[in-house]
Motif scaffolding. Structure first.
Motif, PDB file in Angstrom:
ATOM      1  N   VAL A  22      -3.645  -7.756 -16.697  1.00 31.22           N
ATOM      2  CA  VAL A  22      -2.422  -7.018 -16.367  1.00 31.22           C
ATOM      3  C   VAL A  22      -2.288  -5.810 -17.292  1.00 31.22           C
ATOM      4  O   VAL A  22      -1.941  -4.709 -16.847  1.00 31.22           O
ATOM      5  CB  VAL A  22      -1.187  -7.937 -16.448  1.00 31.22           C
ATOM      6  CG1 VAL A  22       0.100  -7.135 -16.316  1.00 31.22           C
ATOM      7  CG2 VAL A  22      -1.252  -9.009 -15.363  1.00 31.22           C
ATOM      8  N   SER A  23      -2.587  -5.981 -18.563  1.00 31.42           N
ATOM      9  CA  SER A  23      -2.470  -4.848 -19.495  1.00 31.42           C
ATOM     10  C   SER A  23      -3.476  -3.750 -19.153  1.00 31.42           C
ATOM     11  O   SER A  23      -3.163  -2.563 -19.278  1.00 31.42           O
ATOM     12  CB  SER A  23      -2.613  -5.301 -20.943  1.00 31.42           C
ATOM     13  OG  SER A  23      -3.845  -5.930 -21.149  1.00 31.42           O
ATOM     14  N   GLN A  24      -4.669  -4.106 -18.700  1.00 23.92           N
ATOM     15  CA  GLN A  24      -5.645  -3.097 -18.282  1.00 23.92           C
ATOM     16  C   GLN A  24      -5.162  -2.355 -17.038  1.00 23.92           C
ATOM     17  O   GLN A  24      -5.378  -1.151 -16.920  1.00 23.92           O
ATOM     18  CB  GLN A  24      -7.002  -3.740 -18.007  1.00 23.92           C
ATOM     19  CG  GLN A  24      -7.736  -4.184 -19.247  1.00 23.92           C
ATOM     20  CD  GLN A  24      -8.988  -4.978 -18.912  1.00 23.92           C
ATOM     21  OE1 GLN A  24      -8.996  -5.796 -17.989  1.00 23.92           O
ATOM     22  NE2 GLN A  24     -10.053  -4.737 -19.665  1.00 23.92           N
ATOM     23  N   LEU A  25      -4.530  -3.071 -16.114  1.00 21.41           N
ATOM     24  CA  LEU A  25      -4.010  -2.417 -14.913  1.00 21.41           C
ATOM     25  C   LEU A  25      -2.839  -1.500 -15.239  1.00 21.41           C
ATOM     26  O   LEU A  25      -2.656  -0.463 -14.612  1.00 21.41           O
ATOM     27  CB  LEU A  25      -3.579  -3.464 -13.877  1.00 21.41           C
ATOM     28  CG  LEU A  25      -4.709  -4.220 -13.195  1.00 21.41           C
ATOM     29  CD1 LEU A  25      -4.159  -5.329 -12.320  1.00 21.41           C
ATOM     30  CD2 LEU A  25      -5.581  -3.275 -12.378  1.00 21.41           C
ATOM     31  N   ALA A  26      -2.028  -1.881 -16.236  1.00 19.62           N
ATOM     32  CA  ALA A  26      -0.855  -1.090 -16.613  1.00 19.62           C
ATOM     33  C   ALA A  26      -1.228   0.121 -17.462  1.00 19.62           C
ATOM     34  O   ALA A  26      -0.506   1.120 -17.472  1.00 19.62           O
ATOM     35  CB  ALA A  26       0.126  -1.971 -17.375  1.00 19.62           C
TER      36      ALA A  26
ATOM     37  N   LEU B 116       0.806  -1.220   0.000  1.00 21.13           N
ATOM     38  CA  LEU B 116       0.000   0.000   0.000  1.00 21.13           C
ATOM     39  C   LEU B 116       0.840   1.271   0.000  1.00 21.13           C
ATOM     40  O   LEU B 116       0.315   2.361  -0.233  1.00 21.13           O
ATOM     41  CB  LEU B 116      -0.934   0.013   1.213  1.00 21.13           C
ATOM     42  CG  LEU B 116      -1.998  -1.079   1.256  1.00 21.13           C
ATOM     43  CD1 LEU B 116      -2.754  -1.024   2.580  1.00 21.13           C
ATOM     44  CD2 LEU B 116      -2.936  -0.974   0.080  1.00 21.13           C
ATOM     45  N   GLY B 117       2.132   1.122   0.242  1.00 23.81           N
ATOM     46  CA  GLY B 117       3.029   2.276   0.316  1.00 23.81           C
ATOM     47  C   GLY B 117       3.357   2.893  -1.030  1.00 23.81           C
ATOM     48  O   GLY B 117       4.018   3.923  -1.096  1.00 23.81           O
ATOM     49  N   ASP B 118       2.878   2.308  -2.101  1.00 29.13           N
ATOM     50  CA  ASP B 118       3.180   2.809  -3.443  1.00 29.13           C
ATOM     51  C   ASP B 118       1.886   3.272  -4.111  1.00 29.13           C
ATOM     52  O   ASP B 118       0.898   2.525  -4.156  1.00 29.13           O
ATOM     53  CB  ASP B 118       3.841   1.712  -4.278  1.00 29.13           C
ATOM     54  CG  ASP B 118       4.212   2.195  -5.654  1.00 29.13           C
ATOM     55  OD1 ASP B 118       5.299   2.787  -5.796  1.00 29.13           O
ATOM     56  OD2 ASP B 118       3.408   2.007  -6.584  1.00 29.13           O
ATOM     57  N   ALA B 119       1.894   4.484  -4.649  1.00 33.30           N
ATOM     58  CA  ALA B 119       0.691   5.063  -5.257  1.00 33.30           C
ATOM     59  C   ALA B 119       0.200   4.250  -6.458  1.00 33.30           C
ATOM     60  O   ALA B 119      -1.010   4.106  -6.651  1.00 33.30           O
ATOM     61  CB  ALA B 119       0.955   6.506  -5.668  1.00 33.30           C
ATOM     62  N   THR B 120       1.113   3.724  -7.250  1.00 35.54           N
ATOM     63  CA  THR B 120       0.715   2.926  -8.410  1.00 35.54           C
ATOM     64  C   THR B 120      -0.054   1.692  -7.975  1.00 35.54           C
ATOM     65  O   THR B 120      -1.110   1.370  -8.525  1.00 35.54           O
ATOM     66  CB  THR B 120       1.950   2.518  -9.240  1.00 35.54           C
ATOM     67  OG1 THR B 120       2.607   3.706  -9.687  1.00 35.54           O
ATOM     68  CG2 THR B 120       1.577   1.655 -10.428  1.00 35.54           C
ATOM     69  N   ARG B 121       0.456   1.007  -6.947  1.00 34.80           N
ATOM     70  CA  ARG B 121      -0.228  -0.195  -6.469  1.00 34.80           C
ATOM     71  C   ARG B 121      -1.580   0.143  -5.850  1.00 34.80           C
ATOM     72  O   ARG B 121      -2.552  -0.595  -6.026  1.00 34.80           O
ATOM     73  CB  ARG B 121       0.668  -0.955  -5.497  1.00 34.80           C
ATOM     74  CG  ARG B 121       1.881  -1.557  -6.195  1.00 34.80           C
ATOM     75  CD  ARG B 121       2.635  -2.510  -5.322  1.00 34.80           C
ATOM     76  NE  ARG B 121       3.387  -1.881  -4.259  1.00 34.80           N
ATOM     77  CZ  ARG B 121       4.669  -1.524  -4.341  1.00 34.80           C
ATOM     78  NH1 ARG B 121       5.345  -1.719  -5.455  1.00 34.80           N
ATOM     79  NH2 ARG B 121       5.279  -0.990  -3.308  1.00 34.80           N
ATOM     80  N   ARG B 122      -1.661   1.278  -5.154  1.00 32.97           N
ATOM     81  CA  ARG B 122      -2.961   1.677  -4.588  1.00 32.97           C
ATOM     82  C   ARG B 122      -3.962   1.954  -5.703  1.00 32.97           C
ATOM     83  O   ARG B 122      -5.137   1.584  -5.601  1.00 32.97           O
ATOM     84  CB  ARG B 122      -2.800   2.907  -3.689  1.00 32.97           C
ATOM     85  CG  ARG B 122      -2.074   2.621  -2.385  1.00 32.97           C
ATOM     86  CD  ARG B 122      -2.179   3.777  -1.407  1.00 32.97           C
ATOM     87  NE  ARG B 122      -1.699   5.043  -1.927  1.00 32.97           N
ATOM     88  CZ  ARG B 122      -0.447   5.483  -1.844  1.00 32.97           C
ATOM     89  NH1 ARG B 122       0.480   4.743  -1.254  1.00 32.97           N
ATOM     90  NH2 ARG B 122      -0.104   6.664  -2.325  1.00 32.97           N
TER      91      ARG B 122
ATOM     92  N   ALA C  75       7.093  -3.925 -15.869  1.00 32.43           N
ATOM     93  CA  ALA C  75       7.054  -3.097 -14.655  1.00 32.43           C
ATOM     94  C   ALA C  75       5.723  -3.277 -13.932  1.00 32.43           C
ATOM     95  O   ALA C  75       5.686  -3.383 -12.697  1.00 32.43           O
ATOM     96  CB  ALA C  75       7.279  -1.629 -15.015  1.00 32.43           C
ATOM     97  N   ALA C  76       4.639  -3.320 -14.691  1.00 32.33           N
ATOM     98  CA  ALA C  76       3.324  -3.541 -14.079  1.00 32.33           C
ATOM     99  C   ALA C  76       3.285  -4.900 -13.387  1.00 32.33           C
ATOM    100  O   ALA C  76       2.732  -5.036 -12.293  1.00 32.33           O
ATOM    101  CB  ALA C  76       2.226  -3.450 -15.137  1.00 32.33           C
ATOM    102  N   SER C  77       3.896  -5.888 -14.018  1.00 33.33           N
ATOM    103  CA  SER C  77       3.921  -7.227 -13.439  1.00 33.33           C
ATOM    104  C   SER C  77       4.665  -7.241 -12.102  1.00 33.33           C
ATOM    105  O   SER C  77       4.279  -7.949 -11.176  1.00 33.33           O
ATOM    106  CB  SER C  77       4.565  -8.203 -14.420  1.00 33.33           C
ATOM    107  OG  SER C  77       4.477  -9.515 -13.931  1.00 33.33           O
TER     108      SER C  77
END
Length: 123
Positions: A35-39, A16-22, A48-50
């Motif tokens: 994964v491509s939709q999340l990236a 949770l400490g990373d804005a991208t992951r949040r 990098a998304a992976s």
């Protein structure tokens, strides 16, 4: 058992400490995503998304399934409940302290005379 819970909580807060992951987690509240939709919203490669997704998986916050060639992710909210419980203790702590401060300030203000408006002041 306590050590395992501590390790899980550490992993959740690290994730949770990373804005991208949040933001990825937020996207998953709307349902499964590839994964491509999340990236897609980020300027990053699928590799990098992976890596971000692996951190979320390690924390138990998401589950990834492989369907043919597509990696699909879904939210696993259970570990968030543990983090919420942990934060709840501190919320109660600070709420109690702020209630005491509020009472002290009200008591202090109750003892002060009210100032008379000066001539020319708007009421």
């Amino acid at each position: 058992m306590v050590e395992q819970e501590t390790h899980r909580l550490d992993a959740v807060f690290h994730a949770l400490g990373d804005a991208t992951r949040r933001q990825m987690l937020r996207a998953l509240t709307g349902g499964e995503r590839s994964v491509s939709q999340l990236a897609e919203p980020f300027d990053m490669s699928l590799a990098a998304a992976s890596k971000h997704i692996k951190v979320l998986e390690k924390a138990g916050l998401i589950r990834r399934e492989v369907r043919w060639r597509t990696h699909t992710c879904r939210l696993e909210p259970g570990p968030l409940a543990g983090a919420h419980d942990w934060l709840g203790f501190y919320e109660r702590f600070w709420t109690d302290r702020l209630d005491v401060l509020d009472a002290l300030l009200r008591e202090e203000n109750a003892g002060k005379p009210t100032a008379e408006p000066k001539e020319g002041d708007k009421t």
